[in-house]
Design a protein around this motif. Structure first.
Motif, PDB file in Angstrom:
ATOM      1  N   TYR A 126      51.228  65.483  24.995  1.00 38.83           N
ATOM      2  CA  TYR A 126      52.626  65.861  25.205  1.00 38.83           C
ATOM      3  C   TYR A 126      53.335  64.748  25.962  1.00 38.83           C
ATOM      4  N   GLN A 127      54.656  64.755  25.864  1.00 39.90           N
ATOM      5  CA  GLN A 127      55.496  63.816  26.609  1.00 39.90           C
ATOM      6  C   GLN A 127      56.860  64.442  26.788  1.00 39.90           C
ATOM      7  N   ILE A 128      57.393  64.393  28.016  1.00 37.04           N
ATOM      8  CA  ILE A 128      58.676  65.034  28.287  1.00 37.04           C
ATOM      9  C   ILE A 128      59.411  64.263  29.378  1.00 37.04           C
ATOM     10  N   GLU A 129      60.726  64.184  29.259  1.00 40.39           N
ATOM     11  CA  GLU A 129      61.537  63.568  30.296  1.00 40.39           C
ATOM     12  C   GLU A 129      61.655  64.527  31.468  1.00 40.39           C
ATOM     13  N   ILE A 130      61.609  63.971  32.679  1.00 39.52           N
ATOM     14  CA  ILE A 130      61.618  64.805  33.871  1.00 39.52           C
ATOM     15  C   ILE A 130      62.333  64.063  34.992  1.00 39.52           C
ATOM     16  N   SER A 131      63.002  64.793  35.853  1.00 39.47           N
ATOM     17  CA  SER A 131      63.786  64.178  36.923  1.00 39.47           C
ATOM     18  C   SER A 131      62.920  63.807  38.111  1.00 39.47           C
ATOM     19  N   ASN A 132      63.445  62.884  38.942  1.00 36.91           N
ATOM     20  CA  ASN A 132      62.767  62.503  40.181  1.00 36.91           C
ATOM     21  C   ASN A 132      62.597  63.697  41.110  1.00 36.91           C
ATOM     22  N   GLY A 133      61.671  63.547  42.045  1.00 39.90           N
ATOM     23  CA  GLY A 133      61.475  64.564  43.060  1.00 39.90           C
ATOM     24  C   GLY A 133      60.372  65.535  42.702  1.00 39.90           C
ATOM     25  N   THR A 134      60.320  66.641  43.433  1.00 42.02           N
ATOM     26  CA  THR A 134      59.308  67.664  43.179  1.00 42.02           C
ATOM     27  C   THR A 134      59.775  68.586  42.065  1.00 42.02           C
ATOM     28  N   GLN A 135      58.946  68.683  41.012  1.00 38.38           N
ATOM     29  CA  GLN A 135      59.289  69.513  39.863  1.00 38.38           C
ATOM     30  C   GLN A 135      58.170  70.529  39.609  1.00 38.38           C
ATOM     31  N   THR A 136      58.563  71.709  39.167  1.00 37.76           N
ATOM     32  CA  THR A 136      57.599  72.755  38.819  1.00 37.76           C
ATOM     33  C   THR A 136      57.471  72.810  37.301  1.00 37.76           C
ATOM     34  N   VAL A 137      56.232  72.587  36.826  1.00 37.50           N
ATOM     35  CA  VAL A 137      55.984  72.529  35.387  1.00 37.50           C
ATOM     36  C   VAL A 137      54.988  73.626  35.015  1.00 37.50           C
ATOM     37  N   VAL A 138      55.298  74.360  33.951  1.00 37.74           N
ATOM     38  CA  VAL A 138      54.470  75.478  33.498  1.00 37.74           C
ATOM     39  C   VAL A 138      53.781  75.088  32.190  1.00 37.74           C
ATOM     40  N   PHE A 139      52.455  75.229  32.138  1.00 40.38           N
ATOM     41  CA  PHE A 139      51.652  74.930  30.952  1.00 40.38           C
ATOM     42  C   PHE A 139      51.101  76.254  30.417  1.00 40.38           C
ATOM     43  N   SER A 140      51.341  76.528  29.135  1.00 41.07           N
ATOM     44  CA  SER A 140      50.886  77.803  28.577  1.00 41.07           C
ATOM     45  C   SER A 140      50.540  77.634  27.104  1.00 41.07           C
ATOM     46  N   SER A 141      49.690  78.530  26.624  1.00 38.69           N
ATOM     47  CA  SER A 141      49.324  78.573  25.220  1.00 38.69           C
ATOM     48  C   SER A 141      48.793  79.967  24.920  1.00 38.69           C
ATOM     49  N   ILE A 142      49.085  80.455  23.723  1.00 35.64           N
ATOM     50  CA  ILE A 142      48.623  81.798  23.364  1.00 35.64           C
ATOM     51  C   ILE A 142      47.098  81.860  23.437  1.00 35.64           C
ATOM     52  N   GLY A 143      46.591  82.835  24.173  1.00 35.10           N
ATOM     53  CA  GLY A 143      45.154  82.998  24.334  1.00 35.10           C
ATOM     54  C   GLY A 143      44.588  82.286  25.548  1.00 35.10           C
ATOM     55  N   TYR A 144      45.465  81.711  26.405  1.00 31.04           N
ATOM     56  CA  TYR A 144      45.008  80.977  27.585  1.00 31.04           C
ATOM     57  C   TYR A 144      45.816  81.383  28.808  1.00 31.04           C
ATOM     58  N   GLN A 145      45.187  81.253  29.974  1.00 27.53           N
ATOM     59  CA  GLN A 145      45.876  81.546  31.219  1.00 27.53           C
ATOM     60  C   GLN A 145      46.927  80.475  31.507  1.00 27.53           C
ATOM     61  N   THR A 146      48.099  80.919  31.927  1.00 28.07           N
ATOM     62  CA  THR A 146      49.190  79.995  32.247  1.00 28.07           C
ATOM     63  C   THR A 146      48.910  79.291  33.570  1.00 28.07           C
ATOM     64  N   ILE A 147      49.211  77.990  33.606  1.00 28.30           N
ATOM     65  CA  ILE A 147      49.045  77.194  34.826  1.00 28.30           C
ATOM     66  C   ILE A 147      50.409  76.661  35.243  1.00 28.30           C
ATOM     67  N   THR A 148      50.740  76.805  36.521  1.00 27.99           N
ATOM     68  CA  THR A 148      51.982  76.269  37.089  1.00 27.99           C
ATOM     69  C   THR A 148      51.641  75.169  38.083  1.00 27.99           C
ATOM     70  N   LYS A 149      52.246  74.002  37.917  1.00 28.07           N
ATOM     71  CA  LYS A 149      51.962  72.850  38.764  1.00 28.07           C
ATOM     72  C   LYS A 149      53.241  72.352  39.433  1.00 28.07           C
ATOM     73  N   ASN A 150      53.156  72.098  40.745  1.00 29.52           N
ATOM     74  CA  ASN A 150      54.226  71.409  41.464  1.00 29.52           C
ATOM     75  C   ASN A 150      53.888  69.929  41.498  1.00 29.52           C
ATOM     76  N   ILE A 151      54.728  69.107  40.887  1.00 27.93           N
ATOM     77  CA  ILE A 151      54.412  67.693  40.689  1.00 27.93           C
ATOM     78  C   ILE A 151      55.470  66.833  41.375  1.00 27.93           C
ATOM     79  N   GLN A 152      55.014  65.828  42.101  1.00 24.05           N
ATOM     80  CA  GLN A 152      55.917  64.871  42.733  1.00 24.05           C
ATOM     81  C   GLN A 152      56.168  63.725  41.752  1.00 24.05           C
ATOM     82  N   ILE A 153      57.401  63.600  41.290  1.00 25.67           N
ATOM     83  CA  ILE A 153      57.781  62.570  40.324  1.00 25.67           C
ATOM     84  C   ILE A 153      58.498  61.445  41.049  1.00 25.67           C
ATOM     85  N   SER A 154      57.899  60.242  41.034  1.00 24.21           N
ATOM     86  CA  SER A 154      58.513  59.119  41.738  1.00 24.21           C
ATOM     87  C   SER A 154      58.395  57.807  40.975  1.00 24.21           C
TER      88      SER A 154
END
Length: 751
Positions: free
Chosen positions: A59-87
């Protein structure tokens, strides 16, 4: 005043720096098996930005600077939420998702997150719970698509979709790892798509398409298409054994040879092999004795962080006997049983090999370039007797269709992400070349012994294609997809029997495509599509009939919606229209075709998935179509063998203790077999079931087809034939009986 202006400018600059876009990229995998997850959703929380993983799990996605919350999900899998520092400009984040009971709440109805825009990604969890005896059965997951076998288990199945009797692939295109499966100017039918060389367990993802709307697809992709992608990595080794009724036996081994061991390079690499063997006596009175052996190998190499290489190859051989299509009057009179044969010497053998090399290059964050080269070698021998003793009252009318083909091809694709008037724009430019060199022929035979030759040809057919596809996000809710495709064909023929020399013909087809998607709400999407596609004619006919365009045009229109109600109900509804410039009926046993003139088809299709309980899915689809021949008089203009109403559905369940399975039905309604509808094929309704007990190290499964042991005709035609004791030919139903009650059990070991 100057200080105020300076301060304002500095604030604007700092705001711009803070808000400037960066790139977040990586791979999403199954945390247990290590398999790449296709179609996993990546969502930046509190924004409308999202994307999906591609066919390699990237995957590839544009994202803004700073701390961002990103959610990863797929049918049949547990969702994961990550707080990522983008710099920094590019941040790499690889994610492993853990399986859980499938939740429809994870399914997103959002055009901006669906990169394929018009393809529907078939979830592997659902595919696994379908009765799959061979790769051709994989096509059944396409809503509204039915298949029928009518010459033993070694020949490509007949395909029905959107009111088309596609024969063996005339108006339905199939691909495996970007290699076209359909064979043009085939000895047995135009667009012949035999998928038995594919090992089902090696498939990692399927994209399917309805109508002629995808610019990257060309020949035969009119009623629809399916693109299969093999796994880049097994994740775990597999040994499987199956045994069932009628002495059905199948063995499978899939073994990883390399996995990040740095054997050939300093970077990540993986290699695996898969071997499958099948034997099946079959349920016919005359034993089918199908013997099939498949092999597949794939090597993947991360050359560097910008280039990824995949090299794969397959080998396949198959032999079988067939009972053919039997006349119904022979069954009614008691001459033969329902599973009997008039000529039990029918059957054939086929061999296929291919090599494929694909290089995926990331030039920069906004540009990717994909190149693939492929080679296919295919040989085919088929003995059939459609008319029995109509032409030869003593020895019968057996024919022998054969070919020896070599295919060379190239597939290239460049994708660029940019902006048009500050609106996100994705541009895709592709090039395709396919060259077929085929020596094929038709002979008369008696009990598989050649008696005389009808025609022998040396054919060369080359398809050059270029396409452009633009995806513009005009607003946060409205997306346009526009495509242009040009196909140029060169046909060349040498008649080996009549020594007429080399004859040539050229043809061109221009195919514009357009689709629009409007996001009414996060849960409701509307779409409209208008496109042109085509399928090619036989090389022999393209040369002998210059008055008929070798690439007849098909116009297609779709109007529909995809929607989600609450967290547990997902559905879609589509109305469609297809108009064809030429309704060809290919007559391979005569080496030609019949043109029934222009045709049109109008239809509607609807499907839904509902999850009433955490462990239970309910799903169903209904498809209605009506077609007519525009150049025929009213009352005599129905399209023979075209399905009217079809439906599939059922229940899929998965418990946390490892028990999982499905109970499914398939219904094919009555359909006319002649233009005035005076003769119709009977409807059938069948129920199948799958039950598995799955643990990390093993799986035990049982599959039952046709639970209620219904007597049905899998393939049926209305033609003339003559039995040996008859004085004149008679028009009659000629059919291949469908599978009676069938049960098989299997055990799989993972390591």
């Amino acid at each position: 005043m100057k200080k105020i202006i300076l301060c304002s400018v500095m604030c604007l600059i700092s705001t711009w720096i803070f808000a400037q876009q960066r790139i977040l990229k990586g791979t999403v995998k199954d945390a247990t098996t290590g398999e790449n997850l296709v179609g996993a959703t990546i969502q930046i929380q509190t924004t409308t930005k999202g994307t999906e993983t591609d066919s390699n799990g990237n995957y590839q996605i544009e994202i803004s600077n700073g701390t961002q919350t990103v959610v990863f999900s797929s049918i049949g899998y547990q969702t994961i939420t990550k707080n990522i520092q983008i710099s920094k400009d590019v941040t790499v984040l690889n994610i492993g998702l853990t399986t859980e009971t499938t939740q429809l709440s994870e399914l997103k109805i959002n055009s901006k997150q669906n990169k394929t825009l018009g393809a529907q990604i078939v979830q592997k969890g659902v595919l696994k719970l379908r009765p799959i005896n061979n790769a051709q059965d994989i096509l059944k997951v396409v809503p509204g698509l039915f298949i029928a076998q009518h010459a033993g288990g070694g020949k490509a199945e007949q395909i029905f979709l959107r009111g088309f009797d596609n024969d063996h692939g005339t108006d339905f295109a199939a691909f495996i790892d970007n290699i076209p499966v359909n064979m043009s100017s085939h000895a047995h039918g135009q667009g012949y798509a035999d998928m038995h060389f594919i090992i089902p367990e090696t498939i990692g993802n399927i994209d399917y398409f309805k109508g002629p709307h995808e610019a990257s697809l060309g020949n035969f992709a009119t009623s629809g298409a399916a693109k299969l992608k093999t796994k880049s990595r097994l994740g775990r080794n597999v040994i499987k054994a199956e045994y069932g009724a009628y002495n059905y036996a199948r063995g499978l081994a899939m073994i990883t040879l390399l996995d990040n061991k740095n054997f050939l390079s300093k970077n990540y690499e993986n290699a695996y092999v898969a071997i499958e063997g099948t034997y099946n006596e079959g349920f016919f009175d005359s034993k089918m004795n199908l013997r099939r052996l498949n092999g597949f190998a794939k090597y993947s190499l991360e050359i560097n962080n910008k280039n990824f290489l995949e090299v794969s190859g397959s080998g396949f051989t198959s032999k079988w006997n067939a009972s053919g299509q039997i006349p119904y009057r022979a069954v009614q009179s008691g001459m033969i049983g329902y599973f009997g044969a008039i000529d039990d010497t029918e059957g054939g053998n086929t061999d296929r090999y291919h090599v494929n090399a694909l290089l995926n290059s990331e030039i920069n964050e906004n540009n990717t370039f994909t190149n693939s080269l492929f080679f296919v070698a295919n040989s085919y021998d088929l003995y059939s007797n459609f008319t029995l003793f109509q032409e030869n009252e003593v020895d019968g009318d057996m024919i022998y269709q054969h070919e020896n083909r070599k295919v060379f091809g190239y597939n290239g694709n460049w994708e660029n992400k940019s902006f048009l008037a500050n609106k996100p724009l994705t541009s895709e430019i592709g090039a395709f070349i396919r060259a077929d060199f085929n020596k094929m022929g038709l002979d008369n035979a008696v009990k598989r012994q050649i008696t005389s030759s009808v025609n022998h040809y040396d054919l060369q057919e080359v398809n050059y294609a270029l396409y452009l596809k633009e995806t513009l996000e005009l607003t946060s809710k409205l997306t346009f997809v526009a495509g242009l495709r040009g196909d140029f064909f060169t046909f060349q023929q040498e008649d080996l029997l009549n020594n007429t020399g080399t004859e040539k013909e050229n043809a061109f087809r221009f195919s514009p495509k357009f689709s629009s998607y409007y996001q009414v709400t996060p849960s409701v999407q509307l779409f409209g599509k208008a496109s042109i596609g085509y399928h090619s004619n036989y090389t022999q006919t393209a040369i002998s009939r210059p008055d008929i365009h070798p690439l007849p045009k098909v116009e297609g229109y779709d109007l529909g919606t995809a929607f989600k109600i609450g967290e547990k109900f997902v559905g879609n509804f589509t109305a469609w229209y297809l108009k064809s410039d030429a309704e060809y009926v290919f007559v391979a046993d005569a080496g030609g075709f019949e043109n029934n003139g222009k045709s049109e088809r109008l239809g509607v299709e609807a499907s839904f998935k509902y999850q009433p309980l955490p462990f239970l899915w309910l799903e169903a689809d209904g498809n209605y179509s009506h077609g007519k021949l525009l150049d025929s008089p009213s009352g005599e203009n129905s399209i023979p063998a075209a399905p009217r109403f079809t439906s599939t559905g059922g229940a899929v369940f998965k418990f946390k203790n490892g028990i999982n399975g499905s109970l499914r039905y398939r219904y094919l309604g009555q359909r006319p077999l002649v233009e005035d509808e005076s003769v119709e094929a009977e409807a059938y309704f069948l129920v199948d079931a799958v039950l598995n007990y799955t643990k990390p190290k093993y799986e035990i499964g049982i599959t039952v087809e046709n639970i209620f042991d219904e007597r049905w005709m899998e393939a049926v035609f209305y033609d003339s034939s003559k039995l040996k004791n008859e004085t004149e030919p008679q028009d009659d139903f000629h059919f291949t009986p469908g599978t009676p009650f069938f049960i098989k059990a299997g055990i799989t070991y993972f390591f």
